[in-house]
Design a protein around this motif. Structure first.
Motif: not given
Length: 253
Positions: A97-105, A151-162
């Motif tokens: 959700t935030m990846a989509r939002q940032y690129l559009f914002d 952030g954490t390793a998990e949040s980093h991985a999910k954000m990169q994937e998004a």
């Protein structure tokens, strides 16, 4: 293409993207990860839908066919919509959700900034009001990209994937056609080549700060919305969004 036809098409693109992303965000009300975030998501959705109403009201006036903003929002079929493909994509998880939002914002911020200098006074007024809201949208989504990416390793991985997943829809924002070129030449709309450079520079800097890898700028990009070609996600969204006005045409509260 005549100027009025091009202006109508241009206004639909501006209104539809805000309306569809606003609808997507409304789906998260009651499903956000925290109460504060649910309120923020709802406020962003309301901002976008409010902006969409202004663009579609102007579009209806330019068209001069007796349709209203509500008619344009709820009575058109999927192929008549001109929203960017990126905004119709599923919410996914919070990183998606935030990846989509940032690129559009980021695109929206630069676009409205240019439109505040438009030769069309009505566009200037709508863009100036919207820019104040979108400045907040961009500040918020940028903060989440950095917070999750670094952030954490998990949040980093999910954000990169998004980011990697949604990136293929980002290039369409800058794919100019006859309408875009005419509006830019007349001083009404934005030069998308200039916007692309600004967007790419800002996106690369933000992703680096978030310790994320920026996908290739020359990666393959999906496109088609300006010709009314969409992903299956839009049809599903419209079926829900348009159910009541189509089932009970002319009904009022």
């Amino acid at each position: 293409m005549k100027q009025n036809e091009a202006l109508f098409e241009y206004l639909l693109r501006l209104g539809d993207s805000g309306m569809i992303l606003g609808q997507r965000l409304c789906e998260l009300v009651g499903n956000a990860p925290a109460l504060e975030e649910e309120m923020a998501i709802g406020n962003v959705a309301l901002d976008l839908i409010g902006q969409a109403r202004s663009w579609l009201e102007y579009a209806a006036e330019v068209e001069g066919a007796g349709r209203t903003a509500d008619d344009l929002a709820f009575s058109r079929d999927e192929r008549a919509y001109r929203n960017l493909l990126i905004v119709e994509q599923d919410n996914g998880n919070f990183a998606d959700t935030m990846a989509r939002q940032y690129l559009f914002d980021l695109f929206h911020y630069h676009l409205l900034g240019v439109l505040t200098q438009s030769s069309d006074e009505r566009i200037v007024a709508i863009a100036a009001k919207g820019l104040k809201e979108v400045t907040y949208h961009l500040r918020r989504s940028s903060a989440w990209i950095k917070r999750l990416g670094d952030g954490t390793a998990e949040s980093h991985a999910k954000m990169q994937e998004a980011i990697d997943e949604i990136w293929t829809y980002s290039g369409e924002m800058f794919a100019a056609d006859e309408v875009d070129r005419l509006m830019a030449d007349l001083g009404i709309g934005a030069n998308l080549d200039t916007l692309r450079t600004q967007w790419q520079n800002d996106a690369q800097a933000l992703l680096a700060e978030a310790t994320l890898t920026c996908p290739p700028l020359d990666a393959y990009m999906q496109r088609g919305s300006k010709q009314g070609l969409h992903t299956e996600q839009l049809g599903l969204l419209l079926a829900e969004m348009q159910f009541l006005p189509r089932a009970y045409p002319g009904a009022s509260w």
